[in-house]
Design a protein around this motif. Structure first.
Motif, PDB file in Angstrom:
ATOM      1  N   GLY A 193       0.806  -1.208   0.000  1.00 23.08           N
ATOM      2  CA  GLY A 193       0.000   0.000   0.000  1.00 23.08           C
ATOM      3  C   GLY A 193       0.839   1.258   0.000  1.00 23.08           C
ATOM      4  N   GLU A 194       1.918   1.264   0.760  1.00 21.20           N
ATOM      5  CA  GLU A 194       2.777   2.439   0.831  1.00 21.20           C
ATOM      6  C   GLU A 194       3.406   2.740  -0.526  1.00 21.20           C
ATOM      7  N   ALA A 195       3.860   1.687  -1.208  1.00 24.97           N
ATOM      8  CA  ALA A 195       4.449   1.887  -2.534  1.00 24.97           C
ATOM      9  C   ALA A 195       3.394   2.374  -3.531  1.00 24.97           C
ATOM     10  N   LEU A 196       2.157   1.916  -3.360  1.00 26.32           N
ATOM     11  CA  LEU A 196       1.078   2.347  -4.244  1.00 26.32           C
ATOM     12  C   LEU A 196       0.798   3.836  -4.071  1.00 26.32           C
ATOM     13  N   VAL A 197       0.786   4.301  -2.820  1.00 28.75           N
ATOM     14  CA  VAL A 197       0.568   5.730  -2.564  1.00 28.75           C
ATOM     15  C   VAL A 197       1.648   6.558  -3.258  1.00 28.75           C
ATOM     16  N   LYS A 198       2.890   6.179  -3.076  1.00 30.86           N
ATOM     17  CA  LYS A 198       4.013   6.930  -3.652  1.00 30.86           C
ATOM     18  C   LYS A 198       3.940   6.942  -5.178  1.00 30.86           C
ATOM     19  N   ALA A 199       3.701   5.783  -5.783  1.00 27.78           N
ATOM     20  CA  ALA A 199       3.663   5.703  -7.246  1.00 27.78           C
ATOM     21  C   ALA A 199       2.484   6.492  -7.811  1.00 27.78           C
ATOM     22  N   SER A 200       1.339   6.462  -7.135  1.00 27.99           N
ATOM     23  CA  SER A 200       0.170   7.203  -7.629  1.00 27.99           C
ATOM     24  C   SER A 200       0.434   8.707  -7.604  1.00 27.99           C
ATOM     25  N   ALA A 248      -5.938  -4.868  -0.762  1.00 31.17           N
ATOM     26  CA  ALA A 248      -6.190  -3.736  -1.651  1.00 31.17           C
ATOM     27  C   ALA A 248      -7.188  -2.767  -1.024  1.00 31.17           C
ATOM     28  N   GLN A 249      -8.177  -3.299  -0.305  1.00 34.89           N
ATOM     29  CA  GLN A 249      -9.124  -2.429   0.387  1.00 34.89           C
ATOM     30  C   GLN A 249      -8.412  -1.555   1.417  1.00 34.89           C
ATOM     31  N   ALA A 250      -7.500  -2.149   2.150  1.00 33.29           N
ATOM     32  CA  ALA A 250      -6.752  -1.384   3.145  1.00 33.29           C
ATOM     33  C   ALA A 250      -5.897  -0.312   2.470  1.00 33.29           C
ATOM     34  N   ALA A 251      -5.300  -0.648   1.344  1.00 35.97           N
ATOM     35  CA  ALA A 251      -4.462   0.310   0.632  1.00 35.97           C
ATOM     36  C   ALA A 251      -5.281   1.478   0.103  1.00 35.97           C
ATOM     37  N   ALA A 252      -6.509   1.193  -0.330  1.00 32.96           N
ATOM     38  CA  ALA A 252      -7.360   2.248  -0.893  1.00 32.96           C
ATOM     39  C   ALA A 252      -7.746   3.290   0.148  1.00 32.96           C
ATOM     40  N   ALA A 253      -7.645   2.936   1.410  1.00 33.52           N
ATOM     41  CA  ALA A 253      -8.014   3.867   2.483  1.00 33.52           C
ATOM     42  C   ALA A 253      -6.821   4.647   3.020  1.00 33.52           C
ATOM     43  N   LEU A 254      -5.620   4.425   2.482  1.00 32.92           N
ATOM     44  CA  LEU A 254      -4.431   5.097   2.993  1.00 32.92           C
ATOM     45  C   LEU A 254      -4.450   6.585   2.631  1.00 32.92           C
ATOM     46  N   PRO A 255      -4.018   7.442   3.539  1.00 34.99           N
ATOM     47  CA  PRO A 255      -3.954   8.869   3.212  1.00 34.99           C
ATOM     48  C   PRO A 255      -2.901   9.129   2.142  1.00 34.99           C
TER      49      PRO A 255
END
Length: 528
Positions: free
Chosen positions: A180-187, A209-216
């Motif tokens: 999830g953290e890498a997804l936030v950075k890449a997005s 993926a649900q948890a990642a979608a809720a990350l700030p």
């Protein structure tokens, strides 16, 4: 009426007729045309501003369904047809693969390598016929190593990477990540590179993926879970509606995700279109009816005429559902929007000829590769351990059990090998294990070039190896009444989705084989 009055009536009628608006008529072939001059045709309505994305994931090395049951979903040829058809609509179309697509296992036995490498190459070639724009990778892509994967020449996005694609007047960012953290950075990087709409491909199951979608800080519009937790944990399409929608596409290439983007005159944030409720409800109702028909069509012993009627109705409902799923959504005024729809690749859908030709070439090649490997490197199965029974073959059983053999010979278990020969898959490692007796078991069959005498789902497939029973005929030396656990090793969720032990069991029973009634009535569902 006088002659003068009659003439006046005709004139008045003609005048009134001339005042009426005449509907235009299409010119008949050759009528009123000038040789060498083309007739003007009605202009094709321009597609509304927008783009179409197709996303696959978690294909797990499947070029198509196994074909054991009827109306099975899936097939790379059907997927390719959907993408190619959409390209005729006038909007930009992007095909994206989420990864975990090239292989179904992380480790292969030596005899599997020729088949699985050839299949991965066929999948890569099929992706190219679909005009693949980008793909992520996962552990099921690296089964044969990173060098093999890179050698396929597909447009990959490394984990944590970004690719920005042109989609008409907007840009679509595709990012790949394993956390999830890498997804936030890449997005966020995708936004910085000018992406208007961002798709996040997360190499995790749906829950993660649900948890990642809720990350700030997440800057994605959509998150796709690209790796199901296990082989049978992604049997359905899943959509979790939230501020950032999360989807998991049905595994093994059985469905595609379609994302329709609609563009407002001015750039701005994209919002999910929720005006498709009526369509979704109708699609859900149709799928429920189709599922019921599938179960009825698969019933063992169904009358052929009734089966044909039900199949016709099923195809009609499936065509209606496909029309609803592929119709472009009505664009919301002055809003940049996106609509998510799953496209199940039903059995009645056509396949793209160029892609299907790749599948046929694979089918022809892989049998020869596997047979050649077996002859050059194959090893016989180990002998049973001391005190354990070995396989003797159904012909030996027939000597003492002629009645049971007669029942078995009238079932489709007896023709299991023949069903493979009919489609040229008797040397496919994915299929052979459920069509011979004693595959990969001590004293059984471990080589494709030494199947003779063990073809079909024989007596020992259900009752266990029979050498001890031959030496000492007794109920204690054989499995007398095998239970459901034996059947579902082949009649599993994938190969036989409508299998019901109580319904199917009577089709293999008869006088002398655990059943009563007339001997000629034994039958059973298609062999798996």
């Amino acid at each position: 009426m006088t002659m003068r009055a009659a003439v006046l009536a005709v004139l008045v009628s003609a005048l009134l007729t001339g005042c009426r608006r005449q509907e235009p008529r299409a010119p008949e072939s050759g009528a009123g045309s000038v040789p060498g001059q083309q007739q003007a045709s009605a202009p094709t309505p321009a597609a509304p501003p927008g783009a179409v994305l197709f996303i696959s994931a978690d294909t797990r090395g499947y070029l198509g369904p196994c074909g054991c049951s009827e109306n099975m979903r899936g097939g790379i040829g059907r997927a390719a047809f959907q993408v190619q058809q959409a390209r005729q609509g006038g909007q930009p179309v992007l095909y994206i693969d989420g990864g975990n697509s090239l292989f179904g296992e992380t480790h292969l036995k030596a005899d599997q390598v020729p088949q699985e490498e050839r299949k991965a190459k066929a999948l890569a070639d099929a992706f190219r016929t679909m005009g693949i724009a980008a793909r992520a990778t996962g552990e099921l892509d690296d089964t044969r190593g990173a060098d093999f994967r890179k050698g396929l020449g597909l447009p990959e996005i490394p984990s944590g990477g970004v690719k920005v694609l042109d989609a008409g007047t907007r840009k679509v960012g595709v990012v790949a990540a394993a956390s999830g953290e890498a997804l936030v950075k890449a997005s966020q990087q995708a936004r910085e590179q000018g992406a208007d709409f961002v798709v996040g491909l997360l190499d995790q199951p749906l829950e993660a993926a649900q948890a990642a979608a809720a990350l700030p800080g997440l800057a994605a519009n959509l998150v796709v879970a690209t790796h199901s937790a296990s082989e049978f944990s992604a049997e359905e399409n899943r959509l979790v509606r939230s501020d950032v929608p999360v989807v998991a596409v049905q595994s093994k290439g059985r469905s595609l995700l379609r994302v329709d983007l609609t563009y407002a005159p001015a750039k701005g944030p994209f919002t999910p279109q929720r005006s498709q409720g009526d369509v979704e409800r109708e699609v859900t109702a149709l799928e429920q009816r189709i599922a019921l028909l599938d179960k009825e069509i698969a019933l063992p012993g169904i009358d052929p005429k009734l089966k044909a009627l039900k199949q016709g109705k099923r195809d009609e409902l499936a065509a209606r559902k496909q029309g609803l799923l592929t119709a472009p959504p009505a664009p919301a005024a002055d809003v940049n929007g996106f609509a998510l729809r799953f496209l199940p690749l039903e059995s009645n859908l056509p396949s793209a000829p160029d892609t299907q030709a790749l599948v046929k070439a694979y089918d022809a090649d892989v049998g020869q590769l596997n047979l050649a490997w077996a002859k050059a490197h194959g090893q016989d199965c180990p002998l049973p351990e001391k005190g354990q029974a070995g396989f003797v073959g159904s012909a030996v059983c027939a000597d003492c059990h002629p009645d049971a053999t007669g029942v078995w010979e009238r079932t489709k278990h007896h023709h299991a090998w023949e069903t493979l020969e009919e489609v040229g898959k008797q040397h496919h490692l994915n299929c052979v294990g459920c069509h011979v007796t004693g595959w990969q078991k001590p004293g059984g069959v471990c080589r494709l070039d030494k199947v003779a005498g063990r073809e079909d789902v024989g007596c020992e497939s259900c009752h266990g190896p029979g050498s001890k029973h031959v030496d000492a005929p007794s109920p204690a030396t054989i499995v007398g009444k095998p239970g459901e656990a034996v059947c579902v090793t082949c009649h599993n969720t994938e190969n036989s989705p409508h299998f019901d032990f109580a319904t199917y069991l009577p089709r293999i029973l008869g006088p002398g084989h655990g059943g009563t009634g007339k001997s000629g009535q034994a039958g059973e569902p298609p062999a798996k």
